[in-house]
Motif scaffolding. Structure first.
Motif, PDB file in Angstrom:
ATOM      1  N   ASN A 170       0.839  -1.181   0.000  1.00  0.00           N
ATOM      2  CA  ASN A 170       0.000   0.000   0.000  1.00  0.00           C
ATOM      3  C   ASN A 170       0.870   1.225   0.000  1.00  0.00           C
ATOM      4  O   ASN A 170       2.078   1.150   0.175  1.00  0.00           O
ATOM      5  CB  ASN A 170      -0.941   0.002   1.205  1.00  0.00           C
ATOM      6  CG  ASN A 170      -2.332   0.420   0.816  1.00  0.00           C
ATOM      7  OD1 ASN A 170      -2.514   1.370   0.064  1.00  0.00           O
ATOM      8  ND2 ASN A 170      -3.319  -0.290   1.309  1.00  0.00           N
ATOM      9  N   ARG A 171       0.250   2.372  -0.190  1.00  0.00           N
ATOM     10  CA  ARG A 171       0.968   3.640  -0.226  1.00  0.00           C
ATOM     11  C   ARG A 171       0.578   4.460   0.999  1.00  0.00           C
ATOM     12  O   ARG A 171      -0.605   4.611   1.301  1.00  0.00           O
ATOM     13  CB  ARG A 171       0.595   4.393  -1.498  1.00  0.00           C
ATOM     14  CG  ARG A 171       1.259   5.726  -1.606  1.00  0.00           C
ATOM     15  CD  ARG A 171       0.822   6.431  -2.846  1.00  0.00           C
ATOM     16  NE  ARG A 171       1.245   7.818  -2.755  1.00  0.00           N
ATOM     17  CZ  ARG A 171       1.427   8.594  -3.772  1.00  0.00           C
ATOM     18  NH1 ARG A 171       1.189   8.135  -4.976  1.00  0.00           N
ATOM     19  NH2 ARG A 171       1.800   9.832  -3.612  1.00  0.00           N
ATOM     20  N   TYR A 172       1.585   4.960   1.688  1.00  0.00           N
ATOM     21  CA  TYR A 172       1.369   5.799   2.857  1.00  0.00           C
ATOM     22  C   TYR A 172       2.036   7.146   2.616  1.00  0.00           C
ATOM     23  O   TYR A 172       3.059   7.226   1.949  1.00  0.00           O
ATOM     24  CB  TYR A 172       1.955   5.135   4.110  1.00  0.00           C
ATOM     25  CG  TYR A 172       1.235   3.867   4.471  1.00  0.00           C
ATOM     26  CD1 TYR A 172       1.621   2.654   3.936  1.00  0.00           C
ATOM     27  CD2 TYR A 172       0.142   3.897   5.307  1.00  0.00           C
ATOM     28  CE1 TYR A 172       0.942   1.492   4.252  1.00  0.00           C
ATOM     29  CE2 TYR A 172      -0.532   2.738   5.638  1.00  0.00           C
ATOM     30  CZ  TYR A 172      -0.134   1.539   5.103  1.00  0.00           C
ATOM     31  OH  TYR A 172      -0.815   0.404   5.410  1.00  0.00           O
ATOM     32  N   GLU A 173       1.459   8.177   3.140  1.00  0.00           N
ATOM     33  CA  GLU A 173       1.992   9.516   2.946  1.00  0.00           C
ATOM     34  C   GLU A 173       2.017  10.262   4.277  1.00  0.00           C
ATOM     35  O   GLU A 173       1.097  10.158   5.078  1.00  0.00           O
ATOM     36  CB  GLU A 173       1.097  10.270   1.960  1.00  0.00           C
ATOM     37  CG  GLU A 173       1.566  11.660   1.647  1.00  0.00           C
ATOM     38  CD  GLU A 173       0.697  12.335   0.604  1.00  0.00           C
ATOM     39  OE1 GLU A 173       0.294  13.465   0.851  1.00  0.00           O
ATOM     40  OE2 GLU A 173       0.409  11.712  -0.431  1.00  0.00           O
ATOM     41  N   PHE A 174       3.104  10.985   4.490  1.00  0.00           N
ATOM     42  CA  PHE A 174       3.238  11.806   5.688  1.00  0.00           C
ATOM     43  C   PHE A 174       3.780  13.161   5.253  1.00  0.00           C
ATOM     44  O   PHE A 174       4.805  13.227   4.569  1.00  0.00           O
ATOM     45  CB  PHE A 174       4.198  11.148   6.677  1.00  0.00           C
ATOM     46  CG  PHE A 174       4.539  12.017   7.854  1.00  0.00           C
ATOM     47  CD1 PHE A 174       3.600  12.254   8.842  1.00  0.00           C
ATOM     48  CD2 PHE A 174       5.780  12.600   7.962  1.00  0.00           C
ATOM     49  CE1 PHE A 174       3.905  13.053   9.935  1.00  0.00           C
ATOM     50  CE2 PHE A 174       6.094  13.402   9.047  1.00  0.00           C
ATOM     51  CZ  PHE A 174       5.156  13.629  10.026  1.00  0.00           C
ATOM     52  N   VAL A 175       3.090  14.226   5.599  1.00  0.00           N
ATOM     53  CA  VAL A 175       3.547  15.577   5.279  1.00  0.00           C
ATOM     54  C   VAL A 175       4.084  16.199   6.558  1.00  0.00           C
ATOM     55  O   VAL A 175       3.340  16.392   7.519  1.00  0.00           O
ATOM     56  CB  VAL A 175       2.390  16.427   4.698  1.00  0.00           C
ATOM     57  CG1 VAL A 175       2.859  17.834   4.407  1.00  0.00           C
ATOM     58  CG2 VAL A 175       1.829  15.775   3.440  1.00  0.00           C
ATOM     59  N   ASP A 176       5.374  16.485   6.558  1.00  0.00           N
ATOM     60  CA  ASP A 176       6.015  17.082   7.734  1.00  0.00           C
ATOM     61  C   ASP A 176       6.003  18.595   7.565  1.00  0.00           C
ATOM     62  O   ASP A 176       6.724  19.145   6.745  1.00  0.00           O
ATOM     63  CB  ASP A 176       7.440  16.545   7.856  1.00  0.00           C
ATOM     64  CG  ASP A 176       8.090  16.909   9.171  1.00  0.00           C
ATOM     65  OD1 ASP A 176       7.563  17.789   9.881  1.00  0.00           O
ATOM     66  OD2 ASP A 176       9.139  16.304   9.484  1.00  0.00           O
ATOM     67  N   GLU A 177       5.189  19.252   8.354  1.00  0.00           N
ATOM     68  CA  GLU A 177       5.035  20.705   8.267  1.00  0.00           C
ATOM     69  C   GLU A 177       6.094  21.455   9.069  1.00  0.00           C
ATOM     70  O   GLU A 177       6.083  22.680   9.109  1.00  0.00           O
ATOM     71  CB  GLU A 177       3.641  21.106   8.767  1.00  0.00           C
ATOM     72  CG  GLU A 177       2.492  20.482   7.997  1.00  0.00           C
ATOM     73  CD  GLU A 177       2.251  21.132   6.642  1.00  0.00           C
ATOM     74  OE1 GLU A 177       2.805  22.214   6.393  1.00  0.00           O
ATOM     75  OE2 GLU A 177       1.512  20.545   5.843  1.00  0.00           O
ATOM     76  N   THR A 178       7.006  20.744   9.723  1.00  0.00           N
ATOM     77  CA  THR A 178       7.953  21.396  10.629  1.00  0.00           C
ATOM     78  C   THR A 178       9.383  21.426  10.100  1.00  0.00           C
ATOM     79  O   THR A 178      10.302  21.741  10.849  1.00  0.00           O
ATOM     80  CB  THR A 178       7.950  20.685  11.993  1.00  0.00           C
ATOM     81  OG1 THR A 178       8.422  19.342  11.808  1.00  0.00           O
ATOM     82  CG2 THR A 178       6.556  20.661  12.607  1.00  0.00           C
TER      83      THR A 178
END
Length: 64
Positions: A11-19
């Motif tokens: 599967n595909r996982y996504e994490f957006v790090d805003e820091t």
């Protein structure tokens, strides 16, 4: 949590790090935990934050 319970496909996982800081390089891991609690880390995947912002403004050149 798993996106497709019972599936044998990945599967595909996504994490957006805003820091993140501009120009800095970061390492990230994905950790899987099975039904018995066994943990396996995958990675690292590294990414370097761009020096400029995501948005750029283009101004037209007007000559007289």
């Amino acid at each position: 949590p798993v996106q497709t319970p019972g599936s044998l496909q990945g599967n595909r996982y996504e994490f957006v790090d805003e820091t993140v800081a501009p120009g800095a390089t970061y390492a990230y891991w994905l950790e899987t935990v099975d039904a018995r609690g066994a943990q396996v880390r995958h990675g690292p995947a590294s990414a370097t934050a761009p020096l400029n912002r995501a948005y750029q403004i283009y101004l037209p050149v007007i000559r007289r």
